[in-house]
Write an enzyme that holds these catalytic residues in place. Sequence first.
Site, PDB file in Angstrom:
ATOM      1  N   HIS A  31      32.400  68.683 -29.230  1.00  0.00           N
ATOM      2  CA  HIS A  31      33.803  69.147 -29.061  1.00  0.00           C
ATOM      3  C   HIS A  31      33.749  70.682 -29.482  1.00  0.00           C
ATOM      4  O   HIS A  31      34.002  71.269 -28.203  1.00  0.00           O
ATOM      5  CB  HIS A  31      34.708  68.545 -30.355  1.00  0.00           C
TER       6      HIS A  31
ATOM      7  N   HIS B 195      33.159  69.931 -16.875  1.00  0.00           N
ATOM      8  CA  HIS B 195      34.219  69.788 -17.602  1.00  0.00           C
ATOM      9  C   HIS B 195      34.417  68.173 -17.430  1.00  0.00           C
ATOM     10  O   HIS B 195      34.767  68.007 -16.128  1.00  0.00           O
ATOM     11  CB  HIS B 195      35.300  70.662 -17.604  1.00  0.00           C
TER      12      HIS B 195
ATOM     13  N   ASP C  89      33.703  77.589 -22.654  1.00  0.00           N
ATOM     14  CA  ASP C  89      32.476  78.138 -23.581  1.00  0.00           C
ATOM     15  C   ASP C  89      31.414  78.911 -22.772  1.00  0.00           C
ATOM     16  O   ASP C  89      30.678  79.487 -23.559  1.00  0.00           O
ATOM     17  CB  ASP C  89      32.060  76.614 -23.838  1.00  0.00           C
TER      18      ASP C  89
HETATM   19  C1  LIG Z   1      31.299  68.893 -20.229  1.00  0.00           C
HETATM   20  C2  LIG Z   1      30.373  67.488 -19.763  1.00  0.00           C
HETATM   21  C3  LIG Z   1      30.045  66.711 -20.731  1.00  0.00           C
HETATM   22  C4  LIG Z   1      31.292  66.608 -18.705  1.00  0.00           C
HETATM   23  O1  LIG Z   1      30.641  65.554 -18.280  1.00  0.00           O
HETATM   24  P1  LIG Z   1      31.297  64.448 -17.565  1.00  0.00           P
HETATM   25  O2  LIG Z   1      32.633  64.408 -17.150  1.00  0.00           O
HETATM   26  O3  LIG Z   1      31.046  62.942 -18.370  1.00  0.00           O
HETATM   27  O4  LIG Z   1      30.284  64.494 -16.126  1.00  0.00           O
HETATM   28  P2  LIG Z   1      29.087  63.608 -15.976  1.00  0.00           P
HETATM   29  O5  LIG Z   1      28.320  63.612 -17.277  1.00  0.00           O
HETATM   30  O6  LIG Z   1      29.499  62.363 -15.512  1.00  0.00           O
HETATM   31  O7  LIG Z   1      28.251  64.532 -14.661  1.00  0.00           O
HETATM   32  C5  LIG Z   1      28.489  64.356 -13.265  1.00  0.00           C
HETATM   33  C6  LIG Z   1      27.394  64.910 -12.460  1.00  0.00           C
HETATM   34  O8  LIG Z   1      27.326  66.331 -12.718  1.00  0.00           O
HETATM   35  C7  LIG Z   1      26.236  66.612 -13.336  1.00  0.00           C
HETATM   36  N1  LIG Z   1      26.212  67.648 -14.450  1.00  0.00           N
HETATM   37  C8  LIG Z   1      27.516  67.437 -15.256  1.00  0.00           C
HETATM   38  N2  LIG Z   1      27.378  68.613 -16.169  1.00  0.00           N
HETATM   39  C9  LIG Z   1      26.362  69.157 -15.742  1.00  0.00           C
HETATM   40  C10 LIG Z   1      25.611  70.541 -16.214  1.00  0.00           C
HETATM   41  N3  LIG Z   1      26.556  71.431 -17.235  1.00  0.00           N
HETATM   42  N4  LIG Z   1      24.654  70.934 -15.603  1.00  0.00           N
HETATM   43  C11 LIG Z   1      23.931  70.156 -14.720  1.00  0.00           C
HETATM   44  N5  LIG Z   1      24.446  69.002 -14.326  1.00  0.00           N
HETATM   45  C12 LIG Z   1      25.512  68.586 -14.687  1.00  0.00           C
HETATM   46  C13 LIG Z   1      25.377  65.368 -14.008  1.00  0.00           C
HETATM   47  O9  LIG Z   1      24.097  65.244 -14.200  1.00  0.00           O
HETATM   48  C14 LIG Z   1      25.951  64.238 -13.023  1.00  0.00           C
HETATM   49  O10 LIG Z   1      25.235  64.494 -11.717  1.00  0.00           O
HETATM   50  P3  LIG Z   1      24.835  63.095 -11.218  1.00  0.00           P
HETATM   51  O11 LIG Z   1      26.188  62.368 -10.699  1.00  0.00           O
HETATM   52  O12 LIG Z   1      23.914  63.343 -10.348  1.00  0.00           O
HETATM   53  O13 LIG Z   1      24.177  61.982 -12.107  1.00  0.00           O
HETATM   54  C15 LIG Z   1      29.229  67.940 -18.693  1.00  0.00           C
HETATM   55  O14 LIG Z   1      29.670  68.611 -17.602  1.00  0.00           O
HETATM   56  C16 LIG Z   1      28.263  68.702 -19.800  1.00  0.00           C
HETATM   57  O15 LIG Z   1      27.494  68.134 -20.192  1.00  0.00           O
HETATM   58  N6  LIG Z   1      28.640  70.116 -19.570  1.00  0.00           N
HETATM   59  C17 LIG Z   1      27.405  71.090 -20.316  1.00  0.00           C
HETATM   60  C18 LIG Z   1      27.911  71.038 -21.667  1.00  0.00           C
HETATM   61  C19 LIG Z   1      29.323  71.809 -21.803  1.00  0.00           C
HETATM   62  O16 LIG Z   1      29.524  73.079 -21.427  1.00  0.00           O
HETATM   63  N7  LIG Z   1      30.135  71.400 -22.574  1.00  0.00           N
HETATM   64  C20 LIG Z   1      31.162  72.171 -22.797  1.00  0.00           C
HETATM   65  C21 LIG Z   1      32.838  71.378 -22.403  1.00  0.00           C
HETATM   66  S1  LIG Z   1      34.006  72.329 -22.707  1.00  0.00           S
END
Ligand SMILES: CC(C)(COP(=O)(O)OP(=O)(O)OC[C@H]1O[C@@H](n2cnc3c(N)ncnc32)[C@H](O)[C@@H]1OP(=O)(O)O)[C@@H](O)C(=O)NCCC(=O)NCCS
Length: 429
Positions: free
Chosen positions: A267, A306, A362
């Site tokens: 979070h 996100h 972030d």
């Molecule tokens: C924020 C987050 C958890 C959202 O995840 P989500 O909505 O569940 O999305 P998913 O994990 O299903 O990702 C969808 C696709 O994008 C890719 N992806 C998502 N975020 C990515 C990232 N930051 N870098 C590279 N690839 C990413 C995933 O590998 C997936 O690819 P695929 O379809 O080939 O498997 C994710 O984007 C992430 O881990 N970001 C980095 C951490 C971060 O900045 N968090 C702060 C959020 S405010």
Amino acid sequence: MTDSLTVRDNRTGAEYEIPITDGTIKAADLGQIKLNDDTPGLATYDPGFVNTASCRSSVTYIDGEAGILEYRGYPIEQLAEKSNFLEVAYLLVHGDLPSKEQYDNWVHHITYHTFVHENVKAFMQGFRYDAHPMGMLMASVGALSTFYPEAANISDPDNRQIQIIRMIAKMPTLGAWAFRHAQGKPYVYPDNDLSYAENFMSMLFKMSEVKYDPDPRIAKALDTLFILHADHEQNCSTNAVRSVGSSQVDPYSAVSAGIGALFGPLHGGANEAVLKMLRRIGSKSEIPAFIEGVKAGNERLMGFGHRVYKNYDPRAKIIKKACDDVFEVTGVNPLLEVAQELEKIALEDEYFVKRKLYPNVDFYSGLIYEALEFPPEMFTVLFAIGRTPGWLAQWLELVQDKEQKIARPKQIYTGERKLDFVPAAERWA
Ligand SMILES: CC(C)(COP(=O)(O)OP(=O)(O)OC[C@H]1O[C@@H](n2cnc3c(N)ncnc32)[C@H](O)[C@@H]1OP(=O)(O)O)[C@@H](O)C(=O)NCCC(=O)NCCS
């Protein structure tokens, strides 16, 4: 077109018509779908509530596809540019912008409730020298319920208001003292001549000078960061506040639960991960190799993507601008160059474009916090101070919402049944 859903239960052949309201069906309406009178009705299974609305709310609107964030209908961009954190806090809590008199009153009250009971200071001093400031904040906000036992009377609107004012007012004091504690420095009392953000800076950084002289550009950037974090509808910590608050406990205990939720790395901790990543990349020339690694699935580009935003996070744009203002005072963080280049390359790369991965809030906030010489453990404390009016606005909405009940989800039981208990003496014989 009829606003209803026709469901046919293929186990029994029975058909049901379930009303659709606001794009949702009531989960309770599924309860009528049964095999027979002796079996429980149908329920939904939704770990993490990814497709379940838990409340009606008029606090914050998000359109993730379009990259829109509004508090009480006002776009975040306008609030960040033209308002200030205490006015935004008023808007969130009261639902409308204040008149001049209401604003002055609000600011006056929040300013004069910044002090905490001396005993709070004594027990904060009791924490270990290396206590995490979030743990200290969570404990001390929870402890405020013992200083204001009348806060338990949540059905009295005047009583609710005074607790809300106290919490918004005291959060910077507690956060700053947690920061000073880790540094072994004396706690600084609030200075009520200063604005909200300036007073926070004074409590963080004042040493032997008679009066702390905050740089207005830094104060403005901090104020803007508080605005950007002030609410984000039903995120994990807000859901925690609502869930705990649904037991009708006092708001200090409910907000303390929210701080606990925010403490978790999924979070509140992503900006620290961005800093670590930028440091590891080190220079612009290393970016192409790093990006290739991300595309190969070795790691994620932190600060990108996100769950809700499938477009540029509107808060990220505003933070980028705040970066310029802060770096004008502190000097440019050398990692900024790496971050900007990384963003440019990622936004043009098909991998990120196709997956709608854009910078989130972030991506740049950690760079600002670091430039202000906050250690990473403090990043989430800053987030918590900003989020407090949002938690309280949502709590207020909850306690006045006649449709709300104590949060008590169902489960799918997967364990054993009807075992015979054998006493320990026989089992171990
Ligand atoms: C924020 C987050 C958890 C959202 O995840 P989500 O909505 O569940 O999305 P998913 O994990 O299903 O990702 C969808 C696709 O994008 C890719 N992806 C998502 N975020 C990515 C990232 N930051 N870098 C590279 N690839 C990413 C995933 O590998 C997936 O690819 P695929 O379809 O080939 O498997 C994710 O984007 C992430 O881990 N970001 C980095 C951490 C971060 O900045 N968090 C702060 C959020 S405010």
